[in-house]
Design a protein around this motif. Structure first.
Motif, PDB file in Angstrom:
ATOM      1  N   LYS A   1       1.174  11.970   1.815  1.00  0.00           N
ATOM      2  CA  LYS A   1       0.288  11.088   0.941  1.00  0.00           C
ATOM      3  C   LYS A   1       0.701   9.667   1.211  1.00  0.00           C
ATOM      4  N   GLU A   2       2.009   9.506   1.076  1.00  0.00           N
ATOM      5  CA  GLU A   2       2.532   7.984   1.386  1.00  0.00           C
ATOM      6  C   GLU A   2       1.937   7.417   2.715  1.00  0.00           C
ATOM      7  N   GLU A   3       2.225   8.081   3.764  1.00  0.00           N
ATOM      8  CA  GLU A   3       1.896   7.669   5.198  1.00  0.00           C
ATOM      9  C   GLU A   3       0.383   7.467   5.208  1.00  0.00           C
ATOM     10  N   HIS A   4      -0.215   8.423   4.551  1.00  0.00           N
ATOM     11  CA  HIS A   4      -1.945   8.093   4.393  1.00  0.00           C
ATOM     12  C   HIS A   4      -2.123   6.695   3.503  1.00  0.00           C
ATOM     13  N   ALA A   5      -1.418   6.554   2.574  1.00  0.00           N
ATOM     14  CA  ALA A   5      -1.613   5.429   1.947  1.00  0.00           C
ATOM     15  C   ALA A   5      -1.100   4.047   2.525  1.00  0.00           C
ATOM     16  N   ALA A   6      -0.017   4.185   2.998  1.00  0.00           N
ATOM     17  CA  ALA A   6       0.525   2.978   4.307  1.00  0.00           C
ATOM     18  C   ALA A   6      -0.492   2.643   5.196  1.00  0.00           C
ATOM     19  N   ASP A   7      -1.232   3.677   5.795  1.00  0.00           N
ATOM     20  CA  ASP A   7      -2.264   3.540   6.894  1.00  0.00           C
ATOM     21  C   ASP A   7      -3.405   2.678   6.132  1.00  0.00           C
ATOM     22  N   LYS A   8      -3.904   3.187   4.867  1.00  0.00           N
ATOM     23  CA  LYS A   8      -4.900   2.709   4.334  1.00  0.00           C
ATOM     24  C   LYS A   8      -4.696   1.173   3.983  1.00  0.00           C
ATOM     25  N   LYS A   9      -3.356   0.921   3.464  1.00  0.00           N
ATOM     26  CA  LYS A   9      -2.985  -0.522   3.225  1.00  0.00           C
ATOM     27  C   LYS A   9      -3.174  -1.453   4.430  1.00  0.00           C
ATOM     28  N   LEU A  10      -2.464  -0.855   5.658  1.00  0.00           N
ATOM     29  CA  LEU A  10      -2.553  -1.638   6.875  1.00  0.00           C
ATOM     30  C   LEU A  10      -4.117  -1.952   7.286  1.00  0.00           C
ATOM     31  N   SER A  11      -4.977  -1.029   7.301  1.00  0.00           N
ATOM     32  CA  SER A  11      -6.170  -1.093   7.537  1.00  0.00           C
ATOM     33  C   SER A  11      -7.001  -2.245   6.563  1.00  0.00           C
ATOM     34  N   GLY A  12      -6.523  -2.250   5.461  1.00  0.00           N
ATOM     35  CA  GLY A  12      -7.098  -3.219   4.338  1.00  0.00           C
ATOM     36  C   GLY A  12      -6.434  -4.661   4.826  1.00  0.00           C
ATOM     37  N   LEU A  13      -5.415  -4.533   5.334  1.00  0.00           N
ATOM     38  CA  LEU A  13      -4.650  -6.015   5.741  1.00  0.00           C
ATOM     39  C   LEU A  13      -5.306  -6.484   6.993  1.00  0.00           C
ATOM     40  N   ALA A  14      -5.746  -5.467   7.851  1.00  0.00           N
ATOM     41  CA  ALA A  14      -6.314  -6.046   9.174  1.00  0.00           C
ATOM     42  C   ALA A  14      -7.785  -6.384   8.721  1.00  0.00           C
ATOM     43  N   GLU A  15      -8.555  -5.584   8.019  1.00  0.00           N
ATOM     44  CA  GLU A  15      -9.760  -5.924   7.959  1.00  0.00           C
ATOM     45  C   GLU A  15      -9.913  -7.179   6.935  1.00  0.00           C
ATOM     46  N   GLY A  16      -8.938  -7.341   5.868  1.00  0.00           N
ATOM     47  CA  GLY A  16      -9.093  -8.192   4.937  1.00  0.00           C
ATOM     48  C   GLY A  16      -8.728  -9.614   5.288  1.00  0.00           C
ATOM     49  N   GLY A  17      -8.236  -9.758   6.684  1.00  0.00           N
ATOM     50  CA  GLY A  17      -8.043 -11.130   6.989  1.00  0.00           C
ATOM     51  C   GLY A  17      -7.130 -11.271   8.315  1.00  0.00           C
ATOM     52  N   VAL A  18      -6.310 -10.443   8.615  1.00  0.00           N
ATOM     53  CA  VAL A  18      -5.394 -10.564   9.653  1.00  0.00           C
ATOM     54  C   VAL A  18      -6.166 -10.584  11.012  1.00  0.00           C
ATOM     55  N   ASN A  19      -7.154  -9.790  11.133  1.00  0.00           N
ATOM     56  CA  ASN A  19      -7.904  -9.596  12.230  1.00  0.00           C
ATOM     57  C   ASN A  19      -8.746 -10.882  12.381  1.00  0.00           C
ATOM     58  N   ARG A  20      -9.496 -11.252  11.373  1.00  0.00           N
ATOM     59  CA  ARG A  20     -10.127 -12.510  11.311  1.00  0.00           C
ATOM     60  C   ARG A  20      -9.485 -13.731  11.720  1.00  0.00           C
ATOM     61  N   LYS A  21      -8.150 -13.854  11.325  1.00  0.00           N
ATOM     62  CA  LYS A  21      -7.312 -15.049  11.603  1.00  0.00           C
ATOM     63  C   LYS A  21      -6.824 -14.948  12.943  1.00  0.00           C
ATOM     64  N   ALA A  22      -6.577 -13.853  13.461  1.00  0.00           N
ATOM     65  CA  ALA A  22      -6.507 -13.742  14.855  1.00  0.00           C
ATOM     66  C   ALA A  22      -7.638 -14.093  15.820  1.00  0.00           C
ATOM     67  N   ALA A  23      -8.846 -13.895  15.340  1.00  0.00           N
ATOM     68  CA  ALA A  23      -9.886 -14.095  16.328  1.00  0.00           C
ATOM     69  C   ALA A  23     -10.154 -15.544  16.410  1.00  0.00           C
TER      70      ALA A  23
END
Length: 167
Positions: free
Chosen positions: A145-167
Motif C-alpha cells: 500500500k505504501e509503494e502504491h501511495a509513493a507511486d501516486k505521489k510521484l505521479s502527482g509531482l510529475a503532473e503537478g509541475g515537474v514535467n511542465r517545468k522540464a518542458a
C-alpha cells in the motif's frame, strides 16, 4: 539460489527466494535514495524522496519481520533487476545538465523503482496467502500500500509541475 535453480522446489521456496530478492532490493534503494535526494532540486521532490527514505527503512524492518514470522533465514540475494533500474537512474541523472529536466528524470527513475517493488510485493502477498500465511501477507500488504501511495505521489509531482517545468 537462482530464480530457476534446483534449490527452488516448492512455492514456499519461491516465496522465501522472492523475500530475499526484495530484501536486497530494499537495501539497494536505501543506498540509492540519498543520492537522488542530493541531486533533486524541486523542494517537493526532495521532501517526497526523503519521506520515502524513512518509509524504506520501515520496509526493511517489515521484510525482516516476515523472515522471522515465516521461520526463514534473513538473507539477501542479489537482484539484477533492481541493480539495473538503479544503474539506469544513475546513468540518466549523470547525463542531464538542466536541473528541471533532471528532476523529471529523477521522478521517472523513482517510479521505475516503485513499479518494481509493487510487482514484487504484490506477488509476495499473493503467495503468502496461498501458503496460508495471512499473517505474513498482512505485513507485506502494508508495504505494498505504501509503494502504491509513493507511486501516486510521484505521479502527482510529475503532473503537478515537474514535467511542465522540464518542458
Amino acid at each position: 539460489m537462482g530464480l530457476f535453480s534446483k534449490d527452488i522446489k516448492t512455492l514456499d521456496d519461491l516465496f522465501v527466494h522472492q523475500l530475499q530478492d526484495v530484501y536486497y532490493a530494499e537495501q539497494q534503494i536505501l543506498s540509492a535514495l540519498p543520492k537522488m535526494i542530493e541531486k533533486a532540486t524541486a523542494p517537493e521532490l526532495k521532501q517526497g524522496l526523503q519521506s520515502h527514505l524513512t518509509e524504506t527503512e520501515e520496509h526493511v524492518r517489515r521484510v525482516e519481520q516476515v523472515f522471522e514470522m515465516h521461520g526463514a533465514t534473513k538473507k539477501a540475494v542479489k537482484c539484477p533487476a533492481i541493480n539495473g533500474i538503479i544503474e539506469e537512474a544513475n546513468d540518466v541523472a549523470g547525463d542531464v545538465d538542466d536541473k528541471q529536466v533532471l528532476d523529471a528524470a529523477i521522478v521517472a527513475s523513482a517510479q521505475a523503482v516503485e513499479h518494481y517493488e509493487i510487482a514484487r510485493y504484490g506477488t509476495l502477498v499473493a503467495w503468502a496467502k496461498q501458503l496460508g500465511r495471512a499473517d505474513c501477507a498482512a505485513v507485506l500488504e502494508k508495504t505494498l500500500k505504501e509503494e502504491h501511495a509513493a507511486d501516486k505521489k510521484l505521479s502527482g509531482l510529475a503532473e503537478g509541475g515537474v514535467n511542465r517545468k522540464a518542458a
